[in-house]
Every structure is written in C-alpha cells, then in structure tokens.
Design a protein around this motif. Structure first.
Motif, PDB file in Angstrom:
ATOM      1  N   ALA A  45     -13.629  46.035  17.408  1.00 53.24           N
ATOM      2  CA  ALA A  45     -13.775  45.668  18.875  1.00 53.24           C
ATOM      3  C   ALA A  45     -12.666  45.570  19.723  1.00 53.24           C
ATOM      4  O   ALA A  45     -12.971  45.740  20.895  1.00 53.24           O
ATOM      5  CB  ALA A  45     -14.784  44.569  18.684  1.00 53.24           C
ATOM      6  N   LEU A  46     -11.642  44.591  19.092  1.00 49.84           N
ATOM      7  CA  LEU A  46     -10.654  44.397  19.860  1.00 49.84           C
ATOM      8  C   LEU A  46     -10.088  45.349  20.855  1.00 49.84           C
ATOM      9  O   LEU A  46      -9.693  45.287  22.100  1.00 49.84           O
ATOM     10  CB  LEU A  46      -9.642  43.499  19.079  1.00 49.84           C
ATOM     11  CG  LEU A  46      -8.515  42.997  19.682  1.00 49.84           C
ATOM     12  CD1 LEU A  46      -8.861  41.671  20.725  1.00 49.84           C
ATOM     13  CD2 LEU A  46      -7.634  42.115  18.917  1.00 49.84           C
ATOM     14  N   PRO A  47      -9.466  46.559  20.177  1.00 47.79           N
ATOM     15  CA  PRO A  47      -8.760  47.456  21.057  1.00 47.79           C
ATOM     16  C   PRO A  47      -9.977  47.897  21.915  1.00 47.79           C
ATOM     17  O   PRO A  47      -9.462  48.308  23.145  1.00 47.79           O
ATOM     18  CB  PRO A  47      -8.726  48.644  19.927  1.00 47.79           C
ATOM     19  CG  PRO A  47      -8.502  47.949  18.539  1.00 47.79           C
ATOM     20  CD  PRO A  47      -9.633  46.903  18.856  1.00 47.79           C
ATOM     21  N   ILE A  48     -11.259  48.284  21.676  1.00 49.85           N
ATOM     22  CA  ILE A  48     -12.111  48.918  22.647  1.00 49.85           C
ATOM     23  C   ILE A  48     -12.201  47.814  23.879  1.00 49.85           C
ATOM     24  O   ILE A  48     -12.143  48.195  25.114  1.00 49.85           O
ATOM     25  CB  ILE A  48     -13.499  48.938  22.052  1.00 49.85           C
ATOM     26  CG1 ILE A  48     -13.443  50.036  21.056  1.00 49.85           C
ATOM     27  CG2 ILE A  48     -14.549  49.406  23.095  1.00 49.85           C
ATOM     28  CD1 ILE A  48     -14.548  50.132  19.958  1.00 49.85           C
ATOM     29  N   GLY A  49     -12.360  46.539  23.620  1.00 58.53           N
ATOM     30  CA  GLY A  49     -12.472  45.475  24.598  1.00 58.53           C
ATOM     31  C   GLY A  49     -11.279  45.270  25.522  1.00 58.53           C
ATOM     32  O   GLY A  49     -11.371  45.264  26.714  1.00 58.53           O
ATOM     33  N   ARG A  59     -17.471  48.952  31.274  1.00 55.84           N
ATOM     34  CA  ARG A  59     -17.850  47.661  31.005  1.00 55.84           C
ATOM     35  C   ARG A  59     -19.448  47.846  30.738  1.00 55.84           C
ATOM     36  O   ARG A  59     -20.039  46.823  29.811  1.00 55.84           O
ATOM     37  CB  ARG A  59     -17.566  46.667  32.184  1.00 55.84           C
ATOM     38  CG  ARG A  59     -18.048  45.438  32.070  1.00 55.84           C
ATOM     39  CD  ARG A  59     -17.738  44.425  33.184  1.00 55.84           C
ATOM     40  NE  ARG A  59     -16.142  44.184  33.326  1.00 55.84           N
ATOM     41  CZ  ARG A  59     -15.637  42.944  32.861  1.00 55.84           C
ATOM     42  NH1 ARG A  59     -16.403  42.161  32.250  1.00 55.84           N
ATOM     43  NH2 ARG A  59     -14.222  43.101  32.858  1.00 55.84           N
ATOM     44  N   GLU A  60     -20.100  48.535  31.595  1.00 66.64           N
ATOM     45  CA  GLU A  60     -21.655  48.493  31.687  1.00 66.64           C
ATOM     46  C   GLU A  60     -22.359  48.977  30.366  1.00 66.64           C
ATOM     47  O   GLU A  60     -22.872  48.462  29.600  1.00 66.64           O
ATOM     48  CB  GLU A  60     -21.926  49.082  32.960  1.00 66.64           C
ATOM     49  CG  GLU A  60     -21.954  48.782  34.336  1.00 66.64           C
ATOM     50  CD  GLU A  60     -20.455  48.856  34.845  1.00 66.64           C
ATOM     51  OE1 GLU A  60     -19.763  49.689  34.190  1.00 66.64           O
ATOM     52  OE2 GLU A  60     -20.251  48.159  35.748  1.00 66.64           O
ATOM     53  N   PRO A  61     -21.392  50.173  29.888  1.00 68.89           N
ATOM     54  CA  PRO A  61     -21.896  50.742  28.426  1.00 68.89           C
ATOM     55  C   PRO A  61     -21.665  49.870  27.545  1.00 68.89           C
ATOM     56  O   PRO A  61     -22.377  49.594  26.494  1.00 68.89           O
ATOM     57  CB  PRO A  61     -21.249  51.758  28.533  1.00 68.89           C
ATOM     58  CG  PRO A  61     -20.961  52.551  29.910  1.00 68.89           C
ATOM     59  CD  PRO A  61     -20.819  51.153  30.594  1.00 68.89           C
ATOM     60  N   SER A  66     -23.424  45.978  23.275  1.00 72.42           N
ATOM     61  CA  SER A  66     -23.419  44.662  22.663  1.00 72.42           C
ATOM     62  C   SER A  66     -24.569  43.982  22.680  1.00 72.42           C
ATOM     63  O   SER A  66     -25.188  43.326  21.728  1.00 72.42           O
ATOM     64  CB  SER A  66     -22.511  43.736  23.659  1.00 72.42           C
ATOM     65  OG  SER A  66     -21.071  44.290  23.727  1.00 72.42           O
ATOM     66  N   GLY A  67     -25.693  43.990  23.769  1.00 73.87           N
ATOM     67  CA  GLY A  67     -26.835  43.473  23.953  1.00 73.87           C
ATOM     68  C   GLY A  67     -27.720  44.240  22.809  1.00 73.87           C
ATOM     69  O   GLY A  67     -28.590  43.549  22.114  1.00 73.87           O
ATOM     70  N   TYR A 109     -12.872  41.905  26.479  1.00 78.26           N
ATOM     71  CA  TYR A 109     -12.781  42.569  27.784  1.00 78.26           C
ATOM     72  C   TYR A 109     -12.850  41.525  28.978  1.00 78.26           C
ATOM     73  O   TYR A 109     -12.489  41.726  29.895  1.00 78.26           O
ATOM     74  CB  TYR A 109     -13.656  43.565  27.923  1.00 78.26           C
ATOM     75  CG  TYR A 109     -15.224  43.194  27.716  1.00 78.26           C
ATOM     76  CD1 TYR A 109     -15.663  42.734  29.103  1.00 78.26           C
ATOM     77  CD2 TYR A 109     -16.184  43.878  27.000  1.00 78.26           C
ATOM     78  CE1 TYR A 109     -17.246  41.990  28.897  1.00 78.26           C
ATOM     79  CE2 TYR A 109     -17.435  43.477  26.984  1.00 78.26           C
ATOM     80  CZ  TYR A 109     -17.942  42.698  28.007  1.00 78.26           C
ATOM     81  OH  TYR A 109     -19.365  42.407  27.980  1.00 78.26           O
ATOM     82  N   ALA A 110     -13.434  40.497  28.767  1.00 83.42           N
ATOM     83  CA  ALA A 110     -13.620  39.390  29.679  1.00 83.42           C
ATOM     84  C   ALA A 110     -12.294  38.751  29.668  1.00 83.42           C
ATOM     85  O   ALA A 110     -11.754  38.202  30.715  1.00 83.42           O
ATOM     86  CB  ALA A 110     -14.546  38.300  28.930  1.00 83.42           C
TER      87      ALA A 110
END
Length: 239
Positions: A45-49, A59-61, A66-67, A109-110
């Motif tokens: 997840a880290l590289p993608i974020g 961000r929306e996808p 995530s949801g 990403y945040a």
C-alpha cells in the motif's frame, strides 16, 4: 474467588509461560505475526499511497477500494482462504494483510498529499526532480501521518490476529478458542487483558515514533505558532 482474580492468577502463573505452547511463546508469535502482516500491507500500500499523494490522481478510486476492503468480513475471508489454501498460517496472513491495507494506504496518500503545494512548487523551482521531491520534501513532512496509518493498521491486526487460531494459525487466539470450548473463562479473560495490554504498548510506541519523526523546523514553527496564539496578559495600570 471471582473471575478477575482467577484471570490474573492464570496470567501470572509462571507455569503457564513455559514451553512451546506457553504464553511467552504464543505472545512472541502473535507479535511477530502481526508485525509481519503490517509489513506486507505496507509493502503493497505504501508505494501506491505515495504515488496518489504526490500526483493527486486516483484518490477517489483509492477511497472506494479502501472502503470495500474495510467492509469485507475478516472471518468470512479467512474461511474462504483456508478452504482454498488449507489449514496453514498463510490463509490468516493474507486475510489480515487485506484488512491492514486500507489504513496504510490512507495514511500514505494523506501524509504525502497533505504537504503544502507551495513547498512542493518551491522545490521544483529549485530544480529538484519528482523523485527528489518525494524523498527529500514530501516524505519527511508527511512521515508522521504515514506512521499514523501504520499505527492504526497495527492496532487492527493485533486485535484481529486472534482469528488466526480459528484455522490453527496459532498465537494468543488459541487460548480464546480453547477457553470458550472448555468454559475456562478466567483463561479467556486473562488472554483478553494480555491482548489489550499488547495493543496499548504498541500504540504507545508508534505514538512516540510519530512525535520523534516530526522535522525540527516543523516543531519550532508549531511551538512559535502556539506562543503567538496565547492571549497576552493585560499590563498593570501605571500609577
């Protein structure tokens, strides 16, 4: 003797901590297994974020995915993977990695996306490449938030890793399922308190890490801002 006294007696009995099936061995496995799960989720997840936070795209996808992952019932996913892979530690590992990914992804990403665009534009104006901006500007400034996402994932995994014992994966959850089957509620309560204590210790360690990784310049600026925000005391009237 009430159940709490019996739980503490079971928990602090040295005989229960000895051997490969003792509390000590199962606690060590639980910690290592949980950290390995979070490490796997972080690798994914880290590289993608970071990419989403840096570019501002996707961000929306990412929120939708995530949801969806958060909504998955962990026990159901664990059962499906166990039926597909057999009774091994791999099935709970993969199920918990899926559980941990959303928190790590959101923190990444945040954290990177929350860095001031003015700061990023200034770095570009200085001639930095996109990779240098990520590593030298966005990563240090966004690191506390990134670690906050990992911290959240650790707490989720430590609590949910007890389900690994449901398919023979080991760990502290073994005591929970065994105690529920045999009606040994002091043991169930004792191991529950141990898991809570473990979660609190790890949470405290990550909270301290979050503070330590804040860049010095940001700390000074925050301290100065707090001082300026304090209301000034009225001066005494001159006689």
């Amino acid at each position: 003797m009430n159940v709490f006294a019996e739980a503490f007696a079971w928990l602090f009995d040295p005989a229960n901590w000895e051997g490969p099936d003792g509390i000590g061995a199962r606690l060590a496995f639980h910690v290592v297994f949980s950290l390995a799960v979070v490490a796997g989720a972080t690798i994914v997840a880290l590289p993608i974020g970071v990419l989403i936070g840096h570019t501002g795209r996707g961000r929306e996808p990412a929120v939708v995915v995530s949801g969806a992952l958060r909504a998955l019932p962990t026990l159901g996913l664990l059962t499906i993977l166990a039926l597909a892979m057999g009774l091994s530690v791999l099935a709970p590992y993969l199920a918990l990695v899926v559980l941990a990914i959303p928190s790590v992804l959101a923190g990444a990403y945040a954290g990177v996306g929350g860095v001031s665009r003015t700061t990023v534009d200034a770095a570009r104006a200085m001639g930095m490449t996109e990779g240098q901006i990520v590593l030298r500007v966005e990563a240090p400034l966004g690191l506390p938030t990134v670690i906050g996402g990992i911290r959240s994932a650790v707490l989720q995994v430590v609590a949910t890793a007890t389900l690994a014992a449901y398919i023979g994966g080991g760990g502290l959850g073994t005591y929970l399922f065994s105690g529920l089957k045999t009606g040994n509620y002091p043991m169930v309560l004792g191991v529950s308190m141990l898991i809570i204590a473990l979660a609190l210790v790890l949470d405290g360690a990550f909270a301290l890490t979050q503070r330590l990784v804040v860049p010095e310049g940001v700390r000074v600026r925050r301290g100065t801002a707090r001082l300026r925000s304090r209301p000034s005391r009225p001066r005494a009237a001159m006689g």
